[in-house]
Enzyme design. Structure first.
Site, PDB file in Angstrom:
ATOM      1  N   GLY A   1       0.833  -1.204   0.000  1.00 48.23           N
ATOM      2  CA  GLY A   1       0.000   0.000   0.000  1.00 48.23           C
ATOM      3  C   GLY A   1       0.869   1.255   0.000  1.00 48.23           C
ATOM      4  N   SER A   2       1.893   1.243   0.821  1.00 46.72           N
ATOM      5  CA  SER A   2       2.784   2.405   0.928  1.00 46.72           C
ATOM      6  C   SER A   2       3.534   2.640  -0.376  1.00 46.72           C
ATOM      7  CB  SER A   2       3.806   2.185   2.044  1.00 46.72           C
ATOM      8  OG  SER A   2       3.161   1.805   3.224  1.00 46.72           O
TER       9      SER A   2
ATOM     10  N   ASP B   1       5.296  -9.905   6.783  1.00 42.26           N
ATOM     11  CA  ASP B   1       4.536 -11.012   6.175  1.00 42.26           C
ATOM     12  C   ASP B   1       5.251 -11.678   4.991  1.00 42.26           C
ATOM     13  OD1 ASP B   1       2.669 -10.255   7.996  1.00 42.26           O
ATOM     14  OD2 ASP B   1       1.186  -9.545   6.558  1.00 42.26           O
TER      15      ASP B   1
ATOM     16  N   MET C   1       1.012 -14.165  12.290  1.00 43.55           N
ATOM     17  CA  MET C   1       0.598 -13.103  11.383  1.00 43.55           C
ATOM     18  C   MET C   1       0.733 -13.530   9.922  1.00 43.55           C
ATOM     19  SD  MET C   1       1.593  -9.457  13.012  1.00 43.55           S
ATOM     20  CE  MET C   1       0.570  -8.727  14.298  1.00 43.55           C
TER      21      MET C   1
HETATM   22  O1  F6P Z   1       1.093  -6.282   7.527  1.00 41.44           O
HETATM   23  C1  F6P Z   1       1.779  -6.811   8.585  1.00 41.44           C
HETATM   24  C2  F6P Z   1       0.865  -7.222   9.685  1.00 41.44           C
HETATM   25  O2  F6P Z   1       1.730  -7.629  10.670  1.00 41.44           O
HETATM   26  C3  F6P Z   1      -0.173  -8.299   9.356  1.00 41.44           C
HETATM   27  O3  F6P Z   1       0.307  -9.590   9.390  1.00 41.44           O
HETATM   28  C4  F6P Z   1      -1.212  -8.021  10.389  1.00 41.44           C
HETATM   29  O4  F6P Z   1      -2.467  -8.443   9.958  1.00 41.44           O
HETATM   30  C5  F6P Z   1      -1.172  -6.554  10.500  1.00 41.44           C
HETATM   31  O5  F6P Z   1       0.124  -6.152  10.180  1.00 41.44           O
HETATM   32  C6  F6P Z   1      -1.600  -5.997  11.828  1.00 41.44           C
HETATM   33  O6  F6P Z   1      -1.379  -4.623  11.787  1.00 41.44           O
HETATM   34  P1  F6P Z   1      -1.867  -3.555  12.839  1.00 41.44           P
HETATM   35  O7  F6P Z   1      -1.997  -4.226  14.153  1.00 41.44           O
HETATM   36  O8  F6P Z   1      -0.816  -2.520  12.804  1.00 41.44           O
HETATM   37  O9  F6P Z   1      -3.148  -3.059  12.315  1.00 41.44           O
END
Ligand code: F6P
Length: 428
Positions: A167-168, A213, A255
């Site tokens: 996204g960034s 991820d 995650m």
């Molecule tokens: O994108 C990385 C990640 O760690 C995902 O695996 C997880 O769903 C998400 O970020 C959680 O992000 P946040 O808690 O910052 O919303």
């Protein structure tokens, strides 16, 4: 060239090493180096100085700054978490960057900060991102991006390195593509001069992928993924001993919103009986049988413990999420196993980077600065990746497009395509 580096999206271990590398390589190559606090949000907010003059990093005590290419330094030096770097709306923060209470050193109202060599000293060992990250709704609007352009031009910055997820990086590419029209709008609004427009015809941008991820296509590894994997392995090692003691089953959620890399690799590295990942969902009607048969077989050959790993984004073949509690109930009810659930959550994301999450960003930071120096309106914006142990440059849009295509393939239940896009060798 004046380079600014920012981190965006979810933090990942190794982001500070990116900032350090870009700053140090930038200085060595004769550039002026800046950081942007709080990601794109900082770019939109800019610096709070009405006349456009940048207050030179104030009260810089160390003569050492001169030793490093004459760069002003130490506004950020020796900062650790939260020391004056928190996102603040007003000007009420007078603690100062060094926590001294000296308001001349405060970073409040300043999101773009010129930095020197010493400012990033030792940053490769720090977890998270010391310059902050934020989800910016403003940057998603044309008005927000116009402000961001204005703030960069005001400081004379003509190149940015963005470290973040897909996204960034999409935001970065869009910003670069619309740069000429944003600049024209600023001229029309009489906020910048035609001379400034001439000097800032083009914005140089490069992307580095920070994501635990490992979910970006066209690169083998994203910054932060090795550390997160390491954390998961440590957690499984710990769980193994207690699980074996009680002969229990554990269902672990790791995650990975759209990508099963962490789950899969943790299963290989720390041992698992069954794994659920989004890219290869099990049949909705038969996965319970399949899992129970496998676990039963392992128990029969003498295993005293059972580990099932579920990626956060795991689904079945009908796109229903695989819930850890459901998996637990199945193991308990059908196999009679005393079962516990452990969700590792953000322990996977935080903490000091492992060695590879220092080496990779350092090498990629070097390549990023080279890409910026060679960036012209006719070259695409690049994403710095790594393929078969070699640091690579790939067109950012293509990598993002392919990453989005994976999610689309999963939504269309074309799991084979999803796997082939992630790993071209899978198709063969
Ligand atoms: O994108 C990385 C990640 O760690 C995902 O695996 C997880 O769903 C998400 O970020 C959680 O992000 P946040 O808690 O910052 O919303």
């Amino acid at each position: 060239m004046k380079i600014a580096v920012l981190t965006s999206g979810g933090d990942s271990a190794g982001m500070n090493a990116v900032v350090r590398a870009v700053v140090k390589v930038g200085i060595l190559k004769g550039c002026e180096t800046w950081i942007v606090r709080e990601g794109y949000e900082g770019l939109v907010r800019g610096n709070d100085h009405a006349d456009g003059s940048y207050p030179e990093p104030p009260t810089v005590p160390e003569a050492a700054s001169e030793a490093h290419h004459g760069h002003p330094t130490n506004l950020l030096a020796n900062l650790r978490f939260g020391d004056g770097l928190l996102l603040r709306d007003g000007t009420g923060d007078h603690r100062g960057a060094d926590g001294s209470g000296n308001s001349t050193r405060t970073l409040a109202g300043r999101y773009l900060v010129r930095v020197g060599w010493d400012d990033v000293r030792g940053w490769f060992a720090e977890g998270g991102t010391l310059i902050g990250t934020a989800r910016s709704a403003a940057f998603r609007t044309p008005e927000g991006r116009t402000e961001a352009a204005f703030n960069l031009i005001k400081e004379g910055i003509d190149a940015i390195a963005v470290c973040g997820g897909d996204g960034s990086l999409t935001g970065a590419d869009l910003f670069r593509a619309e740069w000429p029209s944003l600049v024209q709008r600023l001229v029309d609004q009489k906020r910048i001069t035609p001379e400034q427009q001439a000097r800032h015809k083009h914005l140089r941008i490069v992307g580095l992928v920070g994501s635990i991820d490992n979910d970006m296509c066209m690169t083998d590894l994203t910054i932060g993924a090795p550390t997160a994997l390491h954390r998961i392995c440590e957690a499984i090692d710990n769980i193994n001993s207690t699980a074996a003691s009680h002969s229990r089953a554990f269902v672990l959620e790791v995650m990975g919103r759209h990508c099963g890399w962490l789950a899969l690799m943790a299963g290989l590295a720390a041992g698992a009986d069954f794994i659920f990942i989004p890219e290869r969902p099990p049949d909705a009607k038969t996965w319970e049988d399949e899992m129970c048969e496998t676990v039963h077989r392992h128990r029969e050959i003498g295993k005293r413990k059972t580990i099932v790993i579920v990626a956060e984004g795991a689904i079945d073949g009908d796109l229903n999420p695989i819930r850890v509690d459901k998996v637990k109930d199945v193991l308990r009810d059908r196999l009679g196993l005393d079962t516990r659930v452990t969700t590792l959550g953000h322990t996977q994301r935080g903490g000091s980077p492992c060695a590879f999450d220092r080496i990779l960003p350092t090498l990629q930071g070097l390549e990023a600065v080279n890409a910026l120096l060679e960036d012209t309106p006719d070259t695409p914006s690049y994403m710095i990746g790594v393929r078969e142990n070699k640091i690579t440059r790939v067109p950012l849009v293509e990598a993002v497009k392919m990453t989005k295509a994976v999610a689309e393939a999963i939504n269309n239940k074309d799991f084979k395509k999803a796997m082939s896009l992630r790993d071209p060798e899978f198709a063969q």
